[in-house]
Design an enzyme around this catalytic site. Sequence first.
Site, PDB file in Angstrom:
ATOM      1  N   LYS A 209      21.912  -0.022  -1.014  1.00 31.80           N
ATOM      2  CA  LYS A 209      22.394  -1.338  -0.571  1.00 31.80           C
ATOM      3  C   LYS A 209      23.220  -2.176  -1.626  1.00 31.80           C
ATOM      4  CE  LYS A 209      21.450  -4.910   2.798  1.00 31.80           C
ATOM      5  NZ  LYS A 209      20.601  -5.737   3.762  1.00 31.80           N
ATOM      6  N   GLU A 215      16.028   1.737 -10.606  1.00 30.62           N
ATOM      7  CA  GLU A 215      15.475   3.208 -10.114  1.00 30.62           C
ATOM      8  C   GLU A 215      16.847   4.061 -10.068  1.00 30.62           C
ATOM      9  OE1 GLU A 215      13.816   0.678  -9.130  1.00 30.62           O
ATOM     10  OE2 GLU A 215      11.719   0.800  -8.923  1.00 30.62           O
ATOM     11  N   GLY A 269      17.193  -2.996   4.627  1.00 29.88           N
ATOM     12  CA  GLY A 269      17.083  -1.529   4.017  1.00 29.88           C
ATOM     13  C   GLY A 269      16.149  -0.736   4.741  1.00 29.88           C
ATOM     14  N   ARG A 270      14.998  -1.322   5.033  1.00 32.46           N
ATOM     15  CA  ARG A 270      13.849  -0.586   5.708  1.00 32.46           C
ATOM     16  C   ARG A 270      14.381  -0.193   7.379  1.00 32.46           C
ATOM     17  NH1 ARG A 270      12.525  -5.381   4.204  1.00 32.46           N
ATOM     18  NH2 ARG A 270      11.929  -7.029   5.584  1.00 32.46           N
ATOM     19  N   GLU A 355       6.636  -4.211   4.055  1.00 30.00           N
ATOM     20  CA  GLU A 355       7.461  -4.772   3.593  1.00 30.00           C
ATOM     21  C   GLU A 355       8.081  -6.124   4.704  1.00 30.00           C
ATOM     22  OE1 GLU A 355      10.141  -3.393   0.264  1.00 30.00           O
ATOM     23  OE2 GLU A 355      11.777  -3.868   1.925  1.00 30.00           O
ATOM     24  N   HIS A 386     -10.188  16.855   6.730  1.00 27.83           N
ATOM     25  CA  HIS A 386     -11.029  17.390   5.506  1.00 27.83           C
ATOM     26  C   HIS A 386     -10.927  16.472   4.290  1.00 27.83           C
ATOM     27  CE1 HIS A 386     -11.725  20.872   8.107  1.00 27.83           C
ATOM     28  NE2 HIS A 386     -10.345  20.442   8.527  1.00 27.83           N
ATOM     29  N   LYS A 513      10.681  -7.085  -9.585  1.00 33.41           N
ATOM     30  CA  LYS A 513      11.874  -6.385 -10.023  1.00 33.41           C
ATOM     31  C   LYS A 513      12.430  -7.029 -11.396  1.00 33.41           C
ATOM     32  CE  LYS A 513      13.811  -4.853  -5.795  1.00 33.41           C
ATOM     33  NZ  LYS A 513      14.902  -4.967  -5.052  1.00 33.41           N
TER      34      LYS A 513
HETATM   35  O1  F6P Z   1      12.363  -3.242  -3.376  1.00 35.55           O
HETATM   36  C1  F6P Z   1      12.553  -3.376  -2.284  1.00 35.55           C
HETATM   37  C2  F6P Z   1      13.872  -3.166  -1.769  1.00 35.55           C
HETATM   38  O2  F6P Z   1      14.663  -4.188  -2.086  1.00 35.55           O
HETATM   39  C3  F6P Z   1      14.015  -2.590  -0.490  1.00 35.55           C
HETATM   40  O3  F6P Z   1      13.797  -3.715   0.513  1.00 35.55           O
HETATM   41  C4  F6P Z   1      15.009  -1.780  -0.510  1.00 35.55           C
HETATM   42  O4  F6P Z   1      14.981  -0.856   0.719  1.00 35.55           O
HETATM   43  C5  F6P Z   1      15.170  -1.075  -1.776  1.00 35.55           C
HETATM   44  O5  F6P Z   1      14.574  -2.137  -2.645  1.00 35.55           O
HETATM   45  C6  F6P Z   1      16.293  -0.450  -2.204  1.00 35.55           C
HETATM   46  O6  F6P Z   1      17.369  -1.206  -2.289  1.00 35.55           O
HETATM   47  P1  F6P Z   1      18.756  -0.775  -2.584  1.00 35.55           P
HETATM   48  O7  F6P Z   1      19.004  -0.203  -1.319  1.00 35.55           O
HETATM   49  O8  F6P Z   1      19.576  -1.866  -2.605  1.00 35.55           O
HETATM   50  O9  F6P Z   1      18.840  -0.024  -3.666  1.00 35.55           O
END
Ligand code: F6P
Length: 546
Positions: A209, A215, A269-270, A355, A386, A513
Amino acid sequence: MSTPLPIGSPELLARLDAHAKRLVATPPTTLFAQGQGRQARYTLEAEGLLVDYSRQLIDPAAWTDLLALAAAADLPGAVRAMVEGAIVNPTEQRPALHVALRDPNGSPLVLGDFDVRAAVRTERAKLASFVAAVRGGTRVGATGRRFTDVVNVGIGGSDLGPVMAVEALRAHAEPGLAVHFVSNIDGTEAVDLIARLDPTTTLVIICSKTFTTLETITNAKRMRAWIASGVGEGGVVGHFAAVSTNHAAMDAFGVAPDARFTMWDWVGGRYSMWSAVGLAIELAIGTPGFEALLAGAHAMDRHFATAPLERNLPVLLGLLSVWNGNFIGCHSHVVLPYAQRLHRLPAYLQQLTMESNGKSVTLDGRPVHGHTGTVIWGEPGSNGQHSFFELLHQGTRRVAADVLLPYESPTDSLDDAILTASNALAQANVLARGRTLEEVLADPKVRTAGAAGAALAPHRVHPGGRPSTVIAFEWLDPATLGKLIAAYEHRVYVESRLFGINPFDQWGVELGKVQAEALVPVLRQVPASASPAAWLRGALQVTGLG
Ligand code: F6P
């Protein structure tokens, strides 16, 4: 035991607290005794989901007061506010319009001068034609070869929904394209895929987004270098698509205009797997399958918006969750899909729930008194039996459970379906009813063992009273998955209304972050020349607190 909620009169909350104390103290063998008609009374069927909540610690008096709590929270008003585009996320001054992503309604839904539904339709059409071109072989890699593999690079909401759905719907995948996911910053997934995929036939989706997530950008660069090694710098652009709100960053990365898909800040995002974030899902199951997923979710949205509180499935799930976490005293909530294909559902629900509702202040910024959020965890049920079920059955902490049970067997064998169902339902029954010391002692095997049997008897007691809800459905198909996930999204919203918190922001993940990015240059100063152990010691030293 109880947590004061900001919703409901003190008298109502006190009554709920008293119900909880009474029900926790009621022997499970009494609460769940034969012939009470609990199963018929506490089962709700809606949109093809059959929800049996008869194993919950409730009775008619408690349930009546829980529904009164739902009424006090004005849930119908809250649902209206969300679907009509009101600012339900006040800390970011945004609406939360994930329901609009699956709404076939053609009439405008206007925010300022922006028609949300028209924008969703335009983006849907663009996605469908991109998917048709990739799947149909008219959009190919730089060397002219058809794409055989798709790698979605994203994390959190830009990964968990797509990976959960692609795994869940494997049986509905269209042939010809394998879909993979890269999320972790440590590079393992990327390295493993690079070792076995062919860059000339791989399409990479950068799903972010913000297009700033460390990452995702790190992994996107890794994938870019690998694609360039296979097709040359000039061919790279043809191997990338991206989903983002950040057009400048997509320009800078070099994503072709016809391979860019937009998101909007009114979708969290979620809550975004229904948007272009679901591109990997649509590539895997095809556009008709993806549209069935959207239609299933929309059916659940309609139900949520129109069903009376007492017959409203997400309301029921939300009430039970708050009841267990805030009154009954459950430590956490375990999600147990008796379907291997739902193996990523617990991870998906962790982000969706935790979240969203892991908050310490109310909507107007006052501290909450007591607990918000629900600690979610889980594994496919049969495997969990198990592993951690010992704690569920005999541990000192009460854990609430969702048992997800499809009729469909991936092997098409009725016998496999029977074996799966017998495991799921036997476990739910034992969790609820337990086994008393008297019952253990009455067991002929224990009796014949004499003193040794009596000494072992306490170890064989199952306290019971561990609440669960069975959510059963016929097929794990796109429409059903859509209904299930939308029901969970709305469960989260219901809980947030009862906690009086904002489920649509996530300030809590920001600080970590920022600090991670600030530590990168600090760690670059640690000499890497000596040995890994020396580097690790140095890293701990320079980042240590105090
Ligand atoms: O770390 C949390 C977050 O901001 C989430 O809310 C989001 O889904 C994820 O990181 C990834 O964010 P982006 O889509 O901006 O890479």
